[in-house]
Design a protein around this motif. Sequence first.
Motif, PDB file in Angstrom:
ATOM      1  N   UNK A 160      74.639  80.009  38.883  1.00  8.16           N
ATOM      2  CA  UNK A 160      73.221  80.358  38.750  1.00  8.16           C
ATOM      3  C   UNK A 160      72.825  81.453  39.734  1.00  8.16           C
ATOM      4  N   UNK A 161      73.299  81.347  40.952  1.00 10.58           N
ATOM      5  CA  UNK A 161      72.971  82.362  41.956  1.00 10.58           C
ATOM      6  C   UNK A 161      73.595  83.712  41.607  1.00 10.58           C
ATOM      7  N   UNK A 162      74.813  83.681  41.081  1.00 10.28           N
ATOM      8  CA  UNK A 162      75.468  84.928  40.666  1.00 10.28           C
ATOM      9  C   UNK A 162      74.639  85.631  39.598  1.00 10.28           C
ATOM     10  N   UNK A 163      74.059  84.845  38.717  1.00 10.75           N
ATOM     11  CA  UNK A 163      73.270  85.412  37.620  1.00 10.75           C
ATOM     12  C   UNK A 163      71.814  85.667  38.015  1.00 10.75           C
ATOM     13  N   UNK A 164      71.522  85.521  39.286  1.00  7.63           N
ATOM     14  CA  UNK A 164      70.181  85.848  39.763  1.00  7.63           C
ATOM     15  C   UNK A 164      69.133  84.795  39.505  1.00  7.63           C
ATOM     16  N   UNK A 165      69.542  83.564  39.214  1.00  7.33           N
ATOM     17  CA  UNK A 165      68.572  82.495  38.985  1.00  7.33           C
ATOM     18  C   UNK A 165      67.864  82.147  40.288  1.00  7.33           C
ATOM     19  N   UNK A 166      66.616  81.750  40.166  1.00 10.86           N
ATOM     20  CA  UNK A 166      65.819  81.368  41.331  1.00 10.86           C
ATOM     21  C   UNK A 166      65.143  80.030  41.086  1.00 10.86           C
ATOM     22  N   UNK A 167      64.761  79.378  42.175  1.00  5.33           N
ATOM     23  CA  UNK A 167      64.053  78.109  42.067  1.00  5.33           C
ATOM     24  C   UNK A 167      62.636  78.350  41.557  1.00  5.33           C
ATOM     25  N   UNK A 168      61.994  77.306  41.008  1.00 10.88           N
ATOM     26  CA  UNK A 168      60.615  77.470  40.528  1.00 10.88           C
ATOM     27  C   UNK A 168      59.705  78.043  41.606  1.00 10.88           C
ATOM     28  N   UNK A 169      58.907  79.021  41.255  1.00  6.37           N
ATOM     29  CA  UNK A 169      58.050  79.685  42.217  1.00  6.37           C
ATOM     30  C   UNK A 169      56.977  78.740  42.744  1.00  6.37           C
ATOM     31  N   UNK A 170      56.831  78.742  44.061  1.00  4.73           N
ATOM     32  CA  UNK A 170      55.768  77.946  44.667  1.00  4.73           C
ATOM     33  C   UNK A 170      56.013  76.459  44.650  1.00  4.73           C
ATOM     34  N   UNK A 171      57.217  76.016  44.257  1.00  9.03           N
ATOM     35  CA  UNK A 171      57.505  74.578  44.180  1.00  9.03           C
ATOM     36  C   UNK A 171      58.615  74.194  45.143  1.00  9.03           C
ATOM     37  N   UNK A 172      58.716  74.907  46.272  1.00  5.76           N
ATOM     38  CA  UNK A 172      59.862  74.739  47.142  1.00  5.76           C
ATOM     39  C   UNK A 172      59.742  73.666  48.196  1.00  5.76           C
ATOM     40  N   UNK A 193      66.945  72.679  39.210  1.00  5.05           N
ATOM     41  CA  UNK A 193      65.864  73.618  39.481  1.00  5.05           C
ATOM     42  C   UNK A 193      66.253  75.060  39.227  1.00  5.05           C
ATOM     43  N   UNK A 194      67.535  75.374  39.390  1.00  9.55           N
ATOM     44  CA  UNK A 194      67.991  76.745  39.198  1.00  9.55           C
ATOM     45  C   UNK A 194      68.206  77.115  37.732  1.00  9.55           C
ATOM     46  N   UNK A 195      68.735  76.171  36.931  1.00  9.42           N
ATOM     47  CA  UNK A 195      69.224  76.587  35.615  1.00  9.42           C
ATOM     48  C   UNK A 195      68.342  76.205  34.432  1.00  9.42           C
ATOM     49  N   UNK A 196      67.410  75.234  34.617  1.00  8.15           N
ATOM     50  CA  UNK A 196      66.519  74.909  33.497  1.00  8.15           C
ATOM     51  C   UNK A 196      65.672  76.143  33.210  1.00  8.15           C
ATOM     52  N   UNK A 197      65.741  76.651  31.987  1.00  7.58           N
ATOM     53  CA  UNK A 197      65.169  77.970  31.728  1.00  7.58           C
ATOM     54  C   UNK A 197      64.075  78.020  30.674  1.00  7.58           C
ATOM     55  N   UNK A 198      63.934  76.970  29.863  1.00  8.78           N
ATOM     56  CA  UNK A 198      62.910  77.020  28.827  1.00  8.78           C
ATOM     57  C   UNK A 198      62.638  75.612  28.296  1.00  8.78           C
ATOM     58  N   UNK A 199      61.718  75.523  27.346  1.00 10.56           N
ATOM     59  CA  UNK A 199      61.348  74.238  26.776  1.00 10.56           C
ATOM     60  C   UNK A 199      62.524  73.567  26.085  1.00 10.56           C
ATOM     61  N   UNK A 200      63.355  74.362  25.417  1.00 14.81           N
ATOM     62  CA  UNK A 200      64.514  73.808  24.726  1.00 14.81           C
ATOM     63  C   UNK A 200      65.456  73.102  25.696  1.00 14.81           C
ATOM     64  N   UNK A 201      65.687  73.693  26.847  1.00 15.59           N
ATOM     65  CA  UNK A 201      66.584  73.070  27.826  1.00 15.59           C
ATOM     66  C   UNK A 201      65.988  71.771  28.365  1.00 15.59           C
ATOM     67  N   UNK A 202      64.656  71.711  28.489  1.00 19.55           N
ATOM     68  CA  UNK A 202      64.006  70.464  28.904  1.00 19.55           C
ATOM     69  C   UNK A 202      64.272  69.372  27.873  1.00 19.55           C
ATOM     70  N   UNK A 203      64.118  69.705  26.596  1.00 13.71           N
ATOM     71  CA  UNK A 203      64.368  68.735  25.527  1.00 13.71           C
ATOM     72  C   UNK A 203      65.804  68.249  25.542  1.00 13.71           C
ATOM     73  N   UNK A 204      66.747  69.165  25.734  1.00 18.58           N
ATOM     74  CA  UNK A 204      68.160  68.782  25.725  1.00 18.58           C
ATOM     75  C   UNK A 204      68.482  67.867  26.899  1.00 18.58           C
ATOM     76  N   UNK A 205      67.910  68.144  28.064  1.00 15.17           N
ATOM     77  CA  UNK A 205      68.145  67.293  29.235  1.00 15.17           C
ATOM     78  C   UNK A 205      67.619  65.885  28.993  1.00 15.17           C
TER      79      UNK A 205
END
Length: 447
Positions: A71-83, A137-149
């Motif tokens: 995730x870090x290699x691909x530039x993923x970041x944690x949710x903004x303001x939720x740290x 926190x790094x890799x969940x990227x959209x609503x679809x990924x929330x549903x799959x989890x």
Amino acid sequence: MLGTGIGHYIPLVAYLGFCVMIIVSLVKRPLYGLYYMIPFLPYRTMRDHFLDYPLGGNMLTILVLAVIVGALIKGKRLPKGKGKLYLIWLIFAIYLYISMWLGVAMGNAPPPIWLQDINFVTWKDYMLIPLVFLAAGLVVEDRKSVKIIIFLTAFSVVAIDRSCLMDSMSRSWSNFDENKRGGGPLGFGSNQTAAYLAQFSMFFWGFAQFLKRKKLRLISYGIVALTIFTDMYTFSRGSYLAIILSVVVLGFLKDRKLLIVAALFLVTWQAIVPTAVRERVNMTENSNGQLESSANERVRLWQDAEDAIAADPIFGAGFATYQLTAHVDNLRDTHNWYIKVLVETGIVGMLIVLAMLQQMLAAAYRLFKIAEDPLYRGLGLGLFLAICACLVANCFGDRWTYIEITSPLWLLVGTTLRATEFSEAAPVTEATASNATISTNPFLAYR
């Protein structure tokens, strides 16, 4: 599997799947690695089969790290303001490590120098829980990924239910017998398995409240019923109480009719539950009105822990030290996680823990209140109830430091923080604005 012999190869296939997903996470989609690990988080007895293969005991850790690095290699970041929760975990991890050496300085533990030293192993295994949280926190990227989890979490719960029931129903339960209680698929005993079941029965009960499609709602309630039935045959009184109190919370938050149902159950439960369950609950006291051996043992442990807390109230005796010496009846656990935190890490450790728990509850409650998407509202309410069940269960033993019980919960916390970001990024409506008035609630003060 059905007498074909295929079941013999399932652990090998699962192990090879880990190897593939480690590579996939590093070079392509770390989200896929997160998906793959979810069913294996609670299923320790399956992971134990990996010990026959190279690095088998570390495959879960390696995959979690691969997801984070990918995730870090691909530039993923944690949710903004939720740290804030991530910061609390970082502070807690550092404090526990220092506390471990404090225990060495006080003569309560050997130096945690080698990988096989039990205090260092305890710390290392514990730290996998926040790493799972970080990965989500790094890799969940959209609503679809929330549903799959959530779907994969449901799959995991049903798999645990099936394994537990196959074990429980293979025995006769006309009367309660402590010797018949199995270790369960989590690998640590019935009480630990029961804590997991209590948490996730309540998660899907809360989640079902906002499902619009009747079929999905029925499936979710079916999981709730199956999981509570499975939990009933773990014979864990702590998990029973966790479910009952969480149902009361659900009644206050969403469906007041459940308060009446809970009250009726408390009045009539002895006529409803199986004989073995009734015997187990009534074992709390003997015929003379005194605590039975198990309950009395816990009280004596807690009394013994009071002296240890008084001896080192600020910083405690050192993380992971309680297990190194025998206590009441040669036991090496306080049978109450909160007391264990005070004994080992003192008031400082407890304050960090309380801050963490408040932030967990706040994150779940906020999503439940501010989200307009039913998927996110269900996730928030379900997580809030699961945390409530977790808090109660930990009054009766350490159910917190187990990867199998707590990491699936933190996976959902990470998902919740990301879902909150999705919700706040949605266009503001009148309903959303009206929900903003709840920001003064202490459960919402997490940012």
